[in-house]
Motif scaffolding. Structure first.
Motif, PDB file in Angstrom:
ATOM      1  N   ALA A 159       0.819  -1.210   0.000  1.00 30.70           N
ATOM      2  CA  ALA A 159       0.000   0.000   0.000  1.00 30.70           C
ATOM      3  C   ALA A 159       0.854   1.262   0.000  1.00 30.70           C
ATOM      4  O   ALA A 159       1.959   1.275   0.553  1.00 30.70           O
ATOM      5  CB  ALA A 159      -0.912   0.007   1.232  1.00 30.70           C
ATOM      6  N   PHE A 160       0.322   2.273  -0.630  1.00 33.14           N
ATOM      7  CA  PHE A 160       0.943   3.593  -0.683  1.00 33.14           C
ATOM      8  C   PHE A 160      -0.103   4.631  -0.326  1.00 33.14           C
ATOM      9  O   PHE A 160      -1.242   4.513  -0.748  1.00 33.14           O
ATOM     10  CB  PHE A 160       1.474   3.895  -2.095  1.00 33.14           C
ATOM     11  N   SER A 161       0.282   5.645   0.426  1.00 30.24           N
ATOM     12  CA  SER A 161      -0.583   6.794   0.701  1.00 30.24           C
ATOM     13  C   SER A 161       0.024   7.966  -0.048  1.00 30.24           C
ATOM     14  O   SER A 161       1.089   8.464   0.327  1.00 30.24           O
ATOM     15  CB  SER A 161      -0.647   7.096   2.197  1.00 30.24           C
ATOM     16  N   LEU A 162      -0.647   8.376  -1.097  1.00 27.50           N
ATOM     17  CA  LEU A 162      -0.101   9.400  -1.995  1.00 27.50           C
ATOM     18  C   LEU A 162      -1.102  10.524  -2.207  1.00 27.50           C
ATOM     19  O   LEU A 162      -2.312  10.284  -2.243  1.00 27.50           O
ATOM     20  CB  LEU A 162       0.233   8.764  -3.353  1.00 27.50           C
ATOM     21  N   GLY A 216       5.462   7.128  -4.632  1.00 27.59           N
ATOM     22  CA  GLY A 216       5.773   6.462  -3.378  1.00 27.59           C
ATOM     23  C   GLY A 216       7.213   6.000  -3.294  1.00 27.59           C
ATOM     24  O   GLY A 216       7.855   5.727  -4.310  1.00 27.59           O
ATOM     25  N   ALA A 217       7.703   5.925  -2.076  1.00 32.68           N
ATOM     26  CA  ALA A 217       9.034   5.363  -1.853  1.00 32.68           C
ATOM     27  C   ALA A 217       8.997   3.878  -2.202  1.00 32.68           C
ATOM     28  O   ALA A 217       7.997   3.202  -1.940  1.00 32.68           O
ATOM     29  CB  ALA A 217       9.440   5.552  -0.393  1.00 32.68           C
ATOM     30  N   SER A 221      -3.347   0.061 -12.727  1.00 30.77           N
ATOM     31  CA  SER A 221      -2.068  -0.658 -12.703  1.00 30.77           C
ATOM     32  C   SER A 221      -0.972   0.063 -13.482  1.00 30.77           C
ATOM     33  O   SER A 221       0.211  -0.172 -13.243  1.00 30.77           O
ATOM     34  CB  SER A 221      -2.248  -2.083 -13.238  1.00 30.77           C
ATOM     35  N   THR A 222      -1.353   0.976 -14.381  1.00 24.10           N
ATOM     36  CA  THR A 222      -0.344   1.730 -15.134  1.00 24.10           C
ATOM     37  C   THR A 222       0.324   2.802 -14.277  1.00 24.10           C
ATOM     38  O   THR A 222       1.197   3.520 -14.754  1.00 24.10           O
ATOM     39  CB  THR A 222      -0.963   2.389 -16.379  1.00 24.10           C
ATOM     40  N   LYS A 223      -0.071   2.886 -13.010  1.00 27.28           N
ATOM     41  CA  LYS A 223       0.564   3.836 -12.096  1.00 27.28           C
ATOM     42  C   LYS A 223       1.466   3.119 -11.092  1.00 27.28           C
ATOM     43  O   LYS A 223       1.891   3.693 -10.106  1.00 27.28           O
ATOM     44  CB  LYS A 223      -0.503   4.665 -11.385  1.00 27.28           C
ATOM     45  N   TRP A 224       1.756   1.864 -11.374  1.00 31.97           N
ATOM     46  CA  TRP A 224       2.665   1.067 -10.550  1.00 31.97           C
ATOM     47  C   TRP A 224       3.845   0.646 -11.413  1.00 31.97           C
ATOM     48  O   TRP A 224       3.712   0.468 -12.620  1.00 31.97           O
ATOM     49  CB  TRP A 224       1.959  -0.194 -10.056  1.00 31.97           C
ATOM     50  N   ARG A 284       6.765   0.392  -6.627  1.00 30.51           N
ATOM     51  CA  ARG A 284       6.339   1.730  -6.225  1.00 30.51           C
ATOM     52  C   ARG A 284       5.129   2.116  -7.058  1.00 30.51           C
ATOM     53  O   ARG A 284       4.831   1.522  -8.087  1.00 30.51           O
ATOM     54  CB  ARG A 284       7.453   2.756  -6.348  1.00 30.51           C
ATOM     55  N   ALA A 285       4.442   3.138  -6.573  1.00 33.61           N
ATOM     56  CA  ALA A 285       3.249   3.636  -7.266  1.00 33.61           C
ATOM     57  C   ALA A 285       3.305   5.150  -7.280  1.00 33.61           C
ATOM     58  O   ALA A 285       4.061   5.767  -6.536  1.00 33.61           O
ATOM     59  CB  ALA A 285       1.984   3.155  -6.569  1.00 33.61           C
ATOM     60  N   LYS A 286       2.499   5.728  -8.154  1.00 32.82           N
ATOM     61  CA  LYS A 286       2.419   7.186  -8.229  1.00 32.82           C
ATOM     62  C   LYS A 286       0.955   7.606  -8.270  1.00 32.82           C
ATOM     63  O   LYS A 286       0.072   6.811  -8.598  1.00 32.82           O
ATOM     64  CB  LYS A 286       3.146   7.705  -9.467  1.00 32.82           C
ATOM     65  N   ALA A 287       0.739   8.843  -7.934  1.00 35.90           N
ATOM     66  CA  ALA A 287      -0.585   9.453  -8.052  1.00 35.90           C
ATOM     67  C   ALA A 287      -0.429  10.656  -8.970  1.00 35.90           C
ATOM     68  O   ALA A 287       0.616  11.295  -9.001  1.00 35.90           O
ATOM     69  CB  ALA A 287      -1.099   9.894  -6.696  1.00 35.90           C
ATOM     70  N   THR A 288      -1.452  10.942  -9.741  1.00 40.89           N
ATOM     71  CA  THR A 288      -1.396  12.079 -10.658  1.00 40.89           C
ATOM     72  C   THR A 288      -2.573  13.009 -10.399  1.00 40.89           C
ATOM     73  O   THR A 288      -3.641  12.582  -9.961  1.00 40.89           O
ATOM     74  CB  THR A 288      -1.392  11.608 -12.128  1.00 40.89           C
ATOM     75  N   SER A 289      -2.352  14.268 -10.691  1.00 41.78           N
ATOM     76  CA  SER A 289      -3.335  15.300 -10.357  1.00 41.78           C
ATOM     77  C   SER A 289      -4.649  15.171 -11.128  1.00 41.78           C
ATOM     78  O   SER A 289      -5.624  15.819 -10.778  1.00 41.78           O
ATOM     79  CB  SER A 289      -2.744  16.691 -10.591  1.00 41.78           C
TER      80      SER A 289
END
Length: 130
Positions: free
Chosen positions: A26-29, A37-38, A64-67, A104-109
């Motif tokens: 899990a990531f909190s972004l 995420g780290a 899944s394209t953000k992992w 890792r994962a990312k979040a986008t605006s």
């Protein structure tokens, strides 16, 4: 029967399987900050008495394209795969023991803040008894 399992490197605890959310990766972004995420260090391990060849870790789910995955380079991430792409782990078990990698994962605006639980990390390969 699963012949291979996924674990967190820190603490050696098993990652929960779907649909359980007891011990997920899990990531909190924050999407408004386009946070990434780290890296989390994970490992794949075959069940005792088995070897799993051609092991690939992949993703499913609408976000899944953000992992992304990277092989392990002595405890740190190696070269990251493109977001959403699988990572080949080779053979797990049969002397290879634990095979480490990073996620890792990312979040986008452009996304709405949400508790996104739709991404599933899959491990697949060809299992054989030793």
């Amino acid at each position: 029967m699963a012949y291979i399992k996924l674990f967190f490197a820190v603490g050696d605890s098993e990652v929960s399987e779907s649909p359980s959310q007891l011990n997920p990766v899990a990531f909190s972004l924050r999407a408004d900050l386009n946070e990434e995420g780290a890296p989390i260090r994970l490992y794949a391990m075959a069940d005792v008495g088995y070897s799993v060849a051609n092991t690939v870790v992949s993703l499913t789910g609408s976000s899944s394209t953000k992992w992304q995955f990277a092989p392990d380079a002595t405890g740190i991430p190696g070269t990251w795969e493109t977001y959403g792409n699988p990572l080949s782990l080779g053979t797990v078990g049969n002397g290879a023991g634990k095979v480490y990698f990073h996620a890792r994962a990312k979040a986008t605006s452009d996304e709405t803040p949400v508790n996104d639980t739709n991404v599933i990390i899959n491990l697949a390969g060809v299992a054989s008894a030793l």
